[in-house]
Design a protein around this motif. Structure first.
Motif, PDB file in Angstrom:
ATOM      1  N   LEU A   1      -1.842 -25.232   4.808  1.00 50.21           N
ATOM      2  CA  LEU A   1      -1.567 -24.243   3.766  1.00 50.21           C
ATOM      3  C   LEU A   1      -0.544 -23.220   4.260  1.00 50.21           C
ATOM      4  CD1 LEU A   1      -5.194 -23.579   2.489  1.00 50.21           C
ATOM      5  CD2 LEU A   1      -3.358 -24.690   1.197  1.00 50.21           C
ATOM      6  N   PRO A   2       0.333 -22.751   3.377  1.00 55.44           N
ATOM      7  CA  PRO A   2       1.287 -21.720   3.796  1.00 55.44           C
ATOM      8  C   PRO A   2       0.565 -20.416   4.108  1.00 55.44           C
ATOM      9  CG  PRO A   2       1.369 -22.005   1.417  1.00 55.44           C
ATOM     10  CD  PRO A   2       0.481 -23.096   1.952  1.00 55.44           C
ATOM     11  N   GLU A   3       1.185 -19.608   4.940  1.00 54.13           N
ATOM     12  CA  GLU A   3       0.626 -18.285   5.211  1.00 54.13           C
ATOM     13  C   GLU A   3       0.603 -17.464   3.923  1.00 54.13           C
ATOM     14  OE1 GLU A   3       1.441 -14.359   8.039  1.00 54.13           O
ATOM     15  OE2 GLU A   3       3.040 -15.806   7.658  1.00 54.13           O
ATOM     16  N   ILE A   4      -0.498 -16.777   3.693  1.00 57.34           N
ATOM     17  CA  ILE A   4      -0.631 -15.930   2.508  1.00 57.34           C
ATOM     18  C   ILE A   4      -0.796 -14.492   2.978  1.00 57.34           C
ATOM     19  CG2 ILE A   4      -1.988 -15.419   0.452  1.00 57.34           C
ATOM     20  CD1 ILE A   4      -2.849 -18.392   0.498  1.00 57.34           C
ATOM     21  N   THR A   5       0.113 -13.636   2.561  1.00 59.55           N
ATOM     22  CA  THR A   5       0.042 -12.229   2.935  1.00 59.55           C
ATOM     23  C   THR A   5      -0.181 -11.364   1.698  1.00 59.55           C
ATOM     24  OG1 THR A   5       2.452 -12.017   2.779  1.00 59.55           O
ATOM     25  CG2 THR A   5       1.533 -12.528   4.949  1.00 59.55           C
ATOM     26  N   VAL A   6      -0.748 -10.197   1.918  1.00 60.60           N
ATOM     27  CA  VAL A   6      -1.043  -9.268   0.831  1.00 60.60           C
ATOM     28  C   VAL A   6      -0.396  -7.926   1.159  1.00 60.60           C
ATOM     29  CG1 VAL A   6      -2.849  -8.145  -0.540  1.00 60.60           C
ATOM     30  CG2 VAL A   6      -3.234 -10.439   0.403  1.00 60.60           C
ATOM     31  N   ARG A   7       0.281  -7.359   0.189  1.00 57.43           N
ATOM     32  CA  ARG A   7       0.832  -6.016   0.318  1.00 57.43           C
ATOM     33  C   ARG A   7       0.191  -5.098  -0.721  1.00 57.43           C
ATOM     34  NH1 ARG A   7       6.178  -5.260   2.649  1.00 57.43           N
ATOM     35  NH2 ARG A   7       7.167  -7.216   3.268  1.00 57.43           N
ATOM     36  N   GLN A   8      -0.045  -3.862  -0.327  1.00 56.53           N
ATOM     37  CA  GLN A   8      -0.399  -2.825  -1.295  1.00 56.53           C
ATOM     38  C   GLN A   8       0.902  -2.161  -1.726  1.00 56.53           C
ATOM     39  OE1 GLN A   8      -3.942  -0.038  -1.165  1.00 56.53           O
ATOM     40  NE2 GLN A   8      -2.311   1.428  -0.732  1.00 56.53           N
ATOM     41  N   GLU A   9       1.315  -2.471  -2.948  1.00 58.28           N
ATOM     42  CA  GLU A   9       2.576  -1.979  -3.488  1.00 58.28           C
ATOM     43  C   GLU A   9       2.363  -0.666  -4.248  1.00 58.28           C
ATOM     44  OE1 GLU A   9       5.860  -4.046  -3.344  1.00 58.28           O
ATOM     45  OE2 GLU A   9       4.526  -4.211  -1.614  1.00 58.28           O
TER      46      GLU A   9
ATOM     47  N   GLY B   1       7.901  -3.348  -1.139  1.00 57.19           N
ATOM     48  CA  GLY B   1       8.053  -2.114  -0.383  1.00 57.19           C
ATOM     49  C   GLY B   1       6.758  -1.569   0.157  1.00 57.19           C
ATOM     50  N   GLY B   2       5.659  -2.279  -0.081  1.00 56.26           N
ATOM     51  CA  GLY B   2       4.351  -1.788   0.344  1.00 56.26           C
ATOM     52  C   GLY B   2       3.959  -2.271   1.723  1.00 56.26           C
ATOM     53  N   LYS B   3       2.855  -1.747   2.216  1.00 59.07           N
ATOM     54  CA  LYS B   3       2.346  -2.092   3.539  1.00 59.07           C
ATOM     55  C   LYS B   3       1.478  -3.342   3.464  1.00 59.07           C
ATOM     56  CE  LYS B   3       2.394   2.722   5.083  1.00 59.07           C
ATOM     57  NZ  LYS B   3       1.600   3.880   5.562  1.00 59.07           N
ATOM     58  N   PHE B   4       1.527  -4.146   4.515  1.00 57.02           N
ATOM     59  CA  PHE B   4       0.664  -5.315   4.605  1.00 57.02           C
ATOM     60  C   PHE B   4      -0.780  -4.879   4.834  1.00 57.02           C
ATOM     61  CE2 PHE B   4       4.748  -7.263   5.921  1.00 57.02           C
ATOM     62  CZ  PHE B   4       4.771  -8.328   5.039  1.00 57.02           C
ATOM     63  N   ILE B   5      -1.687  -5.587   4.160  1.00 55.76           N
ATOM     64  CA  ILE B   5      -3.120  -5.380   4.376  1.00 55.76           C
ATOM     65  C   ILE B   5      -3.767  -6.750   4.560  1.00 55.76           C
ATOM     66  CG2 ILE B   5      -3.254  -3.188   3.132  1.00 55.76           C
ATOM     67  CD1 ILE B   5      -4.243  -4.676   0.683  1.00 55.76           C
TER      68      ILE B   5
END
Length: 381
Positions: free
Chosen positions: A218-226, A275-279
């Motif tokens: 599976l591809p890497e899945i990242t989450v940002r708080q935008e 533009g948000g930070k990774f969480i």
């Protein structure tokens, strides 16, 4: 003894709602499990303002938008609502390549116009264009929350069952199917599971009892708080004159659109793209706006959007769940279908994503190979 369902759909955002609608309309037994409520405010599908647009540098996506629009056109009369409000779109900036976008739209038959910066300023004096501008009038604004609720309502009308306030802790293989567990000890047996958990997917993936080879592929899945901000129109009477926009330079990529009822129809929603930070996952979001990001976007509005008051009158945080290529994840292993269709641009494709996911889950149709990288890697190994 646990309840049972032929298909269990985890998550009632845009993608999950669309998949449930497609499955139920085909006559399948469907149960929708939603952690809180459909289109919840801490998810990715709340509110009234998402961009619908055709302009993509990759012709694949423009063609997919055309296909998706046909499904939106079926959805509107089925639910009795107009879910996309026309606004048009302008694309510009040294990194946006409006001339290339124009060639893509010409090749796919999408109405458009390529304007000089001077001509564009004459038409939209509220925007300070810095390059030639691509205009395509078929773009608009999607009411995400109403779209989710409309698709859920249609799914329920076709016999689906919605269980709100039902969190998913893990999925275990059980005989020929699966058992879905909640943290509270509830359980539902399913022949097939569709997981569309948005920003909660990274923390849930390891609890899905997926085959090891598929999971590893599976591809890497990242989450940002935008962050997104609403800036008041200097001329309240100009609201209908504002298009959606994407502006991309080496320094910043921004997007904007009429904010709709999210902020009282009084201004333009503007944000920095990614533009948000990774969480780690959605569970780690704070809902607190980054003050550095606020200042960066305010400076941008001052410089490029003279038709707006550069002091935001409303602001919010939201989630972007991304893959490295910004392609969607729509893949399946055994009886589990995994969806992560966000990457900041998934809303416009919601009905089509639902169709793709339903076809994959039922084995009745194909999903583009670029969305099935884990399966492709298994085939190549």
């Amino acid at each position: 003894m646990a309840e049972s369902s032929e298909y269990v759909v985890v998550g009632a955002g845009l993608a999950g709602a669309a998949t449930a609608w497609q499955l139920a309309s085909q006559g399948h037994d469907v149960t929708i499990l939603e952690r809180t409520v459909p289109a919840s405010r801490d998810g990715s599908s709340h509110g009234s303002a998402r961009i619908f647009r055709y302009a993509y540098p990759d012709m694949f996506y423009t063609r997919a938008v055309i296909e998706s629009k046909a499904l939106w056109d079926e959805l509107d009369p089925a639910c009795g609502l107009d879910l996309i409000t026309p606004a048009g779109a302008v694309d510009y900036g040294p990194e946006r390549q409006p001339d290339h976008l124009a060639r893509v739209l010409a090749a796919t038959g999408v109405d458009h116009e390529l304007l000089s910066a001077v001509a564009a300023r004459e038409r939209w004096p509220q925007i300070a264009f810095d390059t030639p501008v691509l205009w395509h009038p078929g773009a608009g604004v999607i009411d995400a929350e109403r779209s989710v609720n409309a698709m859920i309502a249609l799914a329920v009308k076709h016999g689906a069952r919605l269980l709100a306030g039902w969190d998913v802790a893990r999925v275990e293989r059980r005989g020929a199917g699966y058992r879905v567990h909640s943290p509270a000890g509830e359980a539902i047996d399913a022949g097939n599971v569709v997981v569309s958990a948005g920003g909660w997917l990274p923390s849930l993936l390891g609890q899905l009892d997926l085959p090891a080879g598929f999971f590893a592929g599976l591809p890497e899945i990242t989450v940002r708080q935008e962050q997104a901000y609403h800036f008041r129109y200097r001329d309240p009477g100009s609201a209908r004159a504002w298009p959606t926009f994407i502006h991309k330079s080496a320094a910043i990529q921004t997007y904007g659109l009429p904010g709709g009822r999210d902020a009282g129809f009084a201004g333009q929603k503007v944000a920095e793209y990614n533009g948000g930070k990774f969480i780690p996952s959605a569970a780690a979001q704070t809902g607190v706006v980054d003050p550095d990001n606020r200042l960066r976007v305010m400076d941008y509005v001052t410089k490029y959007l003279p038709g707006l008051d550069p002091e935001p009158y409303a602001e919010t945080t939201c989630l972007f769940t991304n893959t490295p290529t910004e392609d969607f994840l729509i893949d399946r292993a055994d009886g589990i279908t995994v969806l992560s269709p966000c990457s900041g641009h998934g809303a416009k494709f919601a009905p089509l994503i639902g169709q793709w996911a339903a076809d994959l889950a039922t084995g009745t149709g194909e999903v583009p190979a670029r969305f099935r990288r884990a399966t492709a890697r298994l085939g190549a190994s």
